[in-house]
Structure formats: structure tokens, C-alpha cells
Scaffold this active site. Structure first.
Site, PDB file in Angstrom:
ATOM      1  N   LYS A 121       0.835  -1.193   0.000  1.00 18.16           N
ATOM      2  CA  LYS A 121       0.000   0.000   0.000  1.00 18.16           C
ATOM      3  C   LYS A 121       0.872   1.246   0.000  1.00 18.16           C
ATOM      4  O   LYS A 121       0.692   2.154  -0.817  1.00 18.16           O
ATOM      5  CB  LYS A 121      -0.925  -0.014   1.220  1.00 18.16           C
ATOM      6  CG  LYS A 121      -1.938   1.115   1.253  1.00 18.16           C
ATOM      7  CD  LYS A 121      -1.487   2.254   2.132  1.00 18.16           C
ATOM      8  CE  LYS A 121      -2.517   3.370   2.103  1.00 18.16           C
ATOM      9  NZ  LYS A 121      -2.177   4.428   3.076  1.00 18.16           N
ATOM     10  N   ASP A 139      -6.065   0.301   0.185  1.00 16.34           N
ATOM     11  CA  ASP A 139      -6.188   0.529   1.622  1.00 16.34           C
ATOM     12  C   ASP A 139      -7.572   0.109   2.079  1.00 16.34           C
ATOM     13  O   ASP A 139      -8.346  -0.452   1.307  1.00 16.34           O
ATOM     14  CB  ASP A 139      -5.949   2.004   1.944  1.00 16.34           C
ATOM     15  CG  ASP A 139      -6.904   2.886   1.187  1.00 16.34           C
ATOM     16  OD1 ASP A 139      -8.118   2.617   1.191  1.00 16.34           O
ATOM     17  OD2 ASP A 139      -6.442   3.846   0.550  1.00 16.34           O
TER      18      ASP A 139
END
Length: 208
Positions: A121, A139
Site C-alpha cells: 500500500k 487501503d
DNA sequence: ATCCCGAGGG
DNA sequence: CCCTCTGGAT
């Protein structure tokens, strides 16, 4: 409607709703974005910005962090939660940056994810926002909303990233992910999604 | 009680 | 796949 059609509709609807795909984390250089994103785990970015304000005042370079200790960094970031692992990660990450990367934040996923505490991420966010590369930032908001949209039914973060990569135009994916965050906070929230006021209400299958 | 722009280990 | 780490806000 196919997944690809829903994805295209979502890209357009969110672009219209959120014209500027702003990253709400405050930073002025690649290292700051790297650290702020690591701190954002299980924490609101509003609070991250509060602590980074003084953190980045004390530590300017990777060498500054490398010369410090997890204990000192922890004092600054404690209110973000998960502070033991985060402070340890930040110092070790800075030391690896100095030892292996000349103190410079690398510009690719493979090197970024070698850094302690940096996963896909954060690596994708840095590649997209700092280096202008096509990135898919998966996310908590991205996972929730894309699932509700029926774009996938996966749990594994990396699988979701690659599934979305097949559905999104490369030059749109980075901004799209930023807009998912804005939308996830304002409308498609975790608890009670405000479907009545959602710009995607017309085509979302609402797989909540 | 549940969630917040996660990552790493089992 | 699952769990754990953690303070703060709602």
C-alpha cells in the site's frame, strides 16, 4: 453490467464528484510521505498530520532518523497507536535507506517493499504520488468500496491490487484510489453507507 | 463496540 | 487465510 463497465462508471463518477484527487497526508518530500503513510496504519490521517508536524521538525533526513532510537521516535508518534512497531520500523527503515540506498527513497515497488514496515500500500502510494507511476493503492477504503461495487470478492490485499489493475485504466488508477479515500470518509463509510447521496448509486450493486 | 489511507508473522 | 499490534474518535 460487467465489472469493467462498473469500474469505468466509477472512475468517471468519482472524478466528477472529487475533481482534485488530493492526498490528505501532509508532506514536503518523499521520506515524509513514506513515514506519514506508515503512521497511517489503523489511524486517521488527521492525527498523523498532528504528530508529523513536530516529528518532521525534529527529524529532517533519513540520517537524522537513523541516528536516533525507536524510543525517541515513539515519544512523537505514540498517539497514532501501534507505536512500538511503527517507531522500530521507522528507525530501521531509515538505517536501511542510508546503508543501501544512499539515503534516498527508491522509486520502485521492489526496493520500497524491502524497507522494514513498508508494504504494497505504502509502496504504491509513493510510486504514484512521488514518481508519477501508475499505482493501485489498496487501503481499507479501497477494499471496502470496490467490494461493495462488486469489482471483486477477495480478501487478500495483493490479489485485490492485481484484480483492480485489470479493471482500471493505468493513467486513472492512482487518482481513482485517492478519490476512493475521500468517498470512503464522506459517503461510503464503513458503518452506515449514505447510499442516497452517493454519486454511484445508479450502478452500484451495493454488496454491503 | 467498532473503525481509522497497514504490515508482518503464523 | 488468520491474528496481533494500539491510541483516539464516535
Amino acid at each position: 453490467m460487467t465489472k469493467k463497465e462498473i469500474a469505468v462508471n466509477a472512475v468517471h463518477a468519482l472524478k466528477k464528484e472529487y475533481p482534485d484527487a488530493i492526498c490528505s497526508l501532509v508532506y514536503t518530500d518523499p521520506l515524509q510521505l513514506l513515514i506519514a503513510t506508515r503512521l497511517a496504519a489503523q489511524c486517521t490521517d488527521a492525527r498523523v498530520n498532528m504528530v508529523t508536524s513536530s516529528l518532521f521538525d525534529r527529524f529532517k533526513t533519513a540520517q537524522d532518523f537513523a541516528d536516533s532510537t525507536p524510543e525517541e521516535v515513539a515519544e512523537y508518534i505514540k498517539s497514532c497507536g501501534l507505536y512500538k512497531t511503527k517507531s522500530k520500523d521507522i528507525v530501521e527503515m531509515a538505517r536501511m535507506l542510508c546503508d543501501d540506498f544512499g539515503g534516498v527513497v527508491p522509486d520502485n515497488i521492489d526496493d520500497l517493499t524491502k524497507l522494514p514496515g513498508i508494504g504494497r500500500k505504502t509502496a504504491n502510494l509513493v510510486c504514484g504520488d512521488i514518481f508519477g507511476q501508475p499505482a493501485v493503492v489498496v487501503d481499507t477504503h479501497c477494499i471496502r468500496i470496490t467490494k461493495r461495487l462488486g469489482l471483486h470478492d477477495l480478501k487478500d490485499q495483493k490479489k485485490i491490487e492485481f484484480a483492480l489493475r485489470e479493471l482500471l485504466p493505468p493513467d486513472e488508477s492512482n487518482d481513482f484510489c485517492h478519490r476512493l479515500v475521500l468517498h470512503g470518509r464522506a459517503v461510503c463509510t464503513a458503518r452506515k453507507a449514505k447510499c442516497e447521496e452517493c454519486c454511484m448509486n445508479g450502478f452500484c450493486p451495493k454488496k454491503i
